[in-house]
Design an enzyme around this catalytic site. Structure first.
Site, short mmCIF file in Angstrom:
data_model
loop_
_atom_site.label_atom_id
_atom_site.label_comp_id
_atom_site.label_asym_id
_atom_site.label_seq_id
_atom_site.Cartn_x
_atom_site.Cartn_y
_atom_site.Cartn_z
N SER A 54 0.86 -1.18 0.00
CA SER A 54 0.00 0.00 0.00
C SER A 54 0.90 1.23 0.00
O SER A 54 1.53 1.56 1.00
CB SER A 54 -0.86 -0.04 1.27
OG SER A 54 -1.75 1.03 1.26
N ASP A 88 0.93 4.51 0.35
CA ASP A 88 0.15 5.67 0.80
C ASP A 88 1.05 6.90 0.88
O ASP A 88 1.26 7.49 1.95
CB ASP A 88 -0.50 5.36 2.15
CG ASP A 88 -1.47 4.19 2.05
OD1 ASP A 88 -1.92 3.88 0.93
OD2 ASP A 88 -1.79 3.57 3.09
N HIS A 99 -4.00 5.14 -2.92
CA HIS A 99 -5.12 6.03 -2.63
C HIS A 99 -4.88 7.20 -3.56
O HIS A 99 -4.14 8.14 -3.23
CB HIS A 99 -5.10 6.49 -1.17
CG HIS A 99 -5.54 5.44 -0.21
ND1 HIS A 99 -6.85 5.02 -0.12
CD2 HIS A 99 -4.86 4.72 0.73
CE1 HIS A 99 -6.95 4.10 0.82
NE2 HIS A 99 -5.75 3.89 1.35
N LYS A 153 -12.57 2.84 -2.12
CA LYS A 153 -13.68 2.53 -1.20
C LYS A 153 -14.95 3.30 -1.56
O LYS A 153 -15.49 4.07 -0.76
CB LYS A 153 -13.29 2.80 0.24
CG LYS A 153 -12.18 1.91 0.75
CD LYS A 153 -12.03 2.01 2.26
CE LYS A 153 -10.89 1.18 2.80
NZ LYS A 153 -9.56 1.73 2.54
N ASP A 172 -21.16 5.00 -2.02
CA ASP A 172 -22.36 5.80 -2.19
C ASP A 172 -23.44 4.99 -2.89
O ASP A 172 -23.31 3.78 -3.10
CB ASP A 172 -21.98 7.04 -3.01
CG ASP A 172 -22.73 8.26 -2.54
OD1 ASP A 172 -23.97 8.16 -2.47
OD2 ASP A 172 -22.10 9.30 -2.26
N THR A 179 -23.80 7.55 -8.06
CA THR A 179 -22.63 8.32 -7.62
C THR A 179 -21.36 7.47 -7.72
O THR A 179 -20.31 7.93 -8.18
CB THR A 179 -22.83 8.83 -6.17
OG1 THR A 179 -24.08 9.50 -6.12
CG2 THR A 179 -21.72 9.77 -5.74
N SER A 191 -10.05 -3.08 9.54
CA SER A 191 -9.06 -3.58 10.51
C SER A 191 -8.94 -2.67 11.72
O SER A 191 -8.12 -2.91 12.59
CB SER A 191 -7.70 -3.68 9.82
OG SER A 191 -7.32 -2.41 9.33
N TYR A 249 -3.01 -4.06 14.15
CA TYR A 249 -2.04 -4.80 13.32
C TYR A 249 -1.87 -6.24 13.79
O TYR A 249 -1.87 -6.52 14.98
CB TYR A 249 -0.69 -4.08 13.32
CG TYR A 249 -0.75 -2.79 12.55
CD1 TYR A 249 -0.58 -2.78 11.16
CD2 TYR A 249 -1.01 -1.59 13.19
CE1 TYR A 249 -0.67 -1.61 10.44
CE2 TYR A 249 -1.10 -0.40 12.47
CZ TYR A 249 -0.93 -0.42 11.11
OH TYR A 249 -1.02 0.74 10.39
N GLY A 276 1.52 -1.50 4.33
CA GLY A 276 1.76 -0.10 3.98
C GLY A 276 3.01 0.43 4.63
O GLY A 276 4.14 0.12 4.22
O1 6AU Z 1 -0.15 -0.91 6.64
P1 6AU Z 1 -0.75 0.45 6.77
O2 6AU Z 1 -1.56 0.63 8.02
O3 6AU Z 1 0.23 1.56 6.60
O4 6AU Z 1 -1.76 0.61 5.53
C1 6AU Z 1 -2.93 -0.13 5.43
C2 6AU Z 1 -3.70 0.26 4.20
C3 6AU Z 1 -4.23 1.67 4.21
C4 6AU Z 1 -5.70 1.54 4.56
O5 6AU Z 1 -6.47 2.52 3.90
C5 6AU Z 1 -6.02 0.14 4.04
O6 6AU Z 1 -4.82 -0.60 4.06
N1 6AU Z 1 -7.03 -0.59 4.84
C6 6AU Z 1 -8.10 -1.22 4.20
C7 6AU Z 1 -8.23 -1.41 2.78
C8 6AU Z 1 -7.21 -2.02 1.99
O7 6AU Z 1 -9.25 -1.25 2.23
C9 6AU Z 1 -9.10 -1.77 4.94
C10 6AU Z 1 -8.95 -1.88 6.33
O8 6AU Z 1 -9.79 -2.47 7.00
N2 6AU Z 1 -7.84 -1.38 6.91
C11 6AU Z 1 -6.87 -0.74 6.20
O9 6AU Z 1 -5.87 -0.32 6.80
O10 6AU Z 1 -4.10 2.20 2.91
#
Ligand code: 6AU
Length: 460
Positions: free
Chosen positions: A238, A240, A264, A295, A298, A302, A350, A408, A426
């Site tokens: 991810s 980000d 994203h 995600k 809507d 939309t 999560s 986590y 991520g």
């Molecule tokens: O490992 P991280 O926490 O730096 O990044 C986790 C990534 C982020 C969240 O927007 C996404 O996973 N995410 C999602 C997704 C993939 O849809 C769902 C969720 O339940 N938790 C979550 O962290 O980009």
């Protein structure tokens, strides 16, 4: 025993035991599914059952009866009618308005309650009910259950200091059915399997990516599995990051190690379609999929606009896009999704304090299975084999747990406990000093966890 045996044969003929491959409420896999609900439609058997249960209750001085929702509710009601002991009703969730009570009915603090459960597996739902009853100042004096699956639930309950008795035990019931020739050959085979593993409280054997590919019909789902098998990686990174050049730099480092790159797109300060073009080229060259974590959540029209229009034009480049299904199944039905693009639903987040409860998650998973555009889902539990399971919230270190409320787990837990297919990592990678080495560590851990899952495991 004669009487009990005869009774069991009668209820068995109602189809209360099913043989196959089931996922139980706890998430554990099981070759047997036992459901006593059909008895509620047979007043004669319900009455008999309540009499059998009452005969086993060691002392009569109960002031209340309560059933663990929902399956034991009609049984507890029948017991109350037969014994004249007043019934109280345990809610699964409070109404959110009015008294917000979890226990309904007439009762006083300090009263003794007889609790009724249908099937005991881990004992977890029973313990939840006990907590709610005790919160009202009542005492759970005794617990009666119909069937013990002999998977540790009874010991669990006893360990917590409660008295519990069960009418039938799965081992004796299965032997009796075998003796009476009430079982087919394949069912006997299942039983042998069950007995072989019954001391394993919570066993789980995952299916291979190859088998999963046969169950996933969408071409993007199949393609993701092909990449995973070819590159031996179930790692999705991810990215980000808010600058396009940082994303490109990261991808050049880790592109060979991943099966997917998650973005994203709306956080990138200098977004441009030429950036997307470069990224797309790298994804083709290094063989991974582009995964836009938009995600959508809507109403359908939309979602449609957000998918196809605006500066990001997601449908023109993303292989996969995430969607919530909070607006219902129709919100993701007519999105005119390109044939080479798949959807991933987010059934369960999560994060700490997520609002989705079991009911919502079950409905979201049902919507996911029924929609042919959906290749899989994000959840923190095992899901049906017809869905690919993506697990975010991955970090080797649990000390990350308090940052911003994301919860986590490590790759092992994702695979062993949840039966994951892909890990999404991520900041553990993009914030590390050496993202390439770190990505390789996560790839290895994810792959090893997958391979380990192919053999039966005891997962407490
Ligand atoms: O490992 P991280 O926490 O730096 O990044 C986790 C990534 C982020 C969240 O927007 C996404 O996973 N995410 C999602 C997704 C993939 O849809 C769902 C969720 O339940 N938790 C979550 O962290 O980009």
């Amino acid at each position: 025993m004669q009487e009990k045996e005869q009774f069991f044969l009668k209820i068995y003929n109602l189809g209360i035991i099913k043989f196959g491959n089931f996922t139980l409420k706890s998430g554990m896999n099981s070759p047997l599914y036992i459901d006593f609900r059909p008895i509620a439609s047979r007043p004669d058997l319900l009455m008999k059952l309540s009499d059998l249960l009452l005969e086993e209750v060691p002392y009569p001085n109960f002031e209340l009866i309560c059933g663990v929702p929902y399956a034991a509710l009609p049984i507890a009601t029948a017991l109350s009618l037969r014994s004249k002991i007043p019934l109280i009703i345990k809610r699964k969730e409070n109404k959110g308005y009015g008294t917000k009570r979890m226990i309904e009915g007439i009762y006083k603090k300090g009263q003794y309650c007889l609790l009724i459960e249908d099937v005991i597996t881990s004992g977890d739902s029973l313990l939840k009910t006990i907590i709610d009853i005790e919160k009202e100042g009542l005492f759970v004096k005794y617990i009666m259950s119909i069937l013990d699956r002999e998977q540790g639930g009874i010991e669990n309950i006893k360990k917590k200091g409660y008295d519990i008795k069960t009418l039938f035990r799965i081992g004796e019931v299965l032997k009796m059915l075998e003796k009476k020739h009430s079982l087919k050959k394949e069912e006997i085979h299942m039983i042998q399997f069950f007995f072989k593993n019954r001391n394993i409280k919570n066993y789980y054997k995952r299916i291979s990516y190859e088998k999963k590919k046969e169950k996933i019909h969408h071409p993007i789902g199949k393609k993701l599995i092909d990449i995973t098998l070819k590159k031996k990686t179930n790692l999705i990174v991810s990215a980000d990051l808010v600058h396009s050049r940082k994303i490109l730099k990261l991808v050049k480092l880790i592109g060979d190690i991943i099966c997917g790159l998650k973005l994203h797109i709306d956080i990138i300060n200098d977004f441009s379609l030429s950036f997307i073009k470069s990224l797309k080229n790298i994804s083709i060259e290094k063989n991974f999929l582009l995964f836009e974590d938009r995600k959508l959540c809507d109403v359908g029209p939309t979602n449609y606009l957000q998918l196809h229009y605006g500066i990001h034009k997601i449908s023109s480049w993303a292989d996969i896009i995430t969607v919530h299904v909070i607006a219902g199944s129709k919100s993701i039905q007519n999105l005119n999704i390109p044939s080479n693009m798949g959807l991933i639903t987010v059934s369960e987040m999560s994060s700490y304090g997520k609002l989705s409860d079991d009911n919502y998650i079950r409905k979201a998973l049902n919507i996911s299975i029924k929609n042919p555009k959906v290749i899989g889902t994000v959840a923190q539990r095992k899901v049906d084999d017809r869905l690919l399971l993506f697990t975010p919230g991955i970090h080797f270190s649990n000390s990350e747990n308090n940052n911003f409320g994301n919860k986590y787990i490590d790759p092992n837990q994702a695979f062993e406990k949840n039966g994951s297919d892909f890990i999404i990592v991520g900041k553990a990678i993009y914030q590390s000093n050496n993202p390439k080495i770190m990505a390789e560590k996560y790839r290895k851990a994810g792959w090893k966890a997958y391979v380990n899952g192919l053999s039966i495991k005891n997962i407490e």
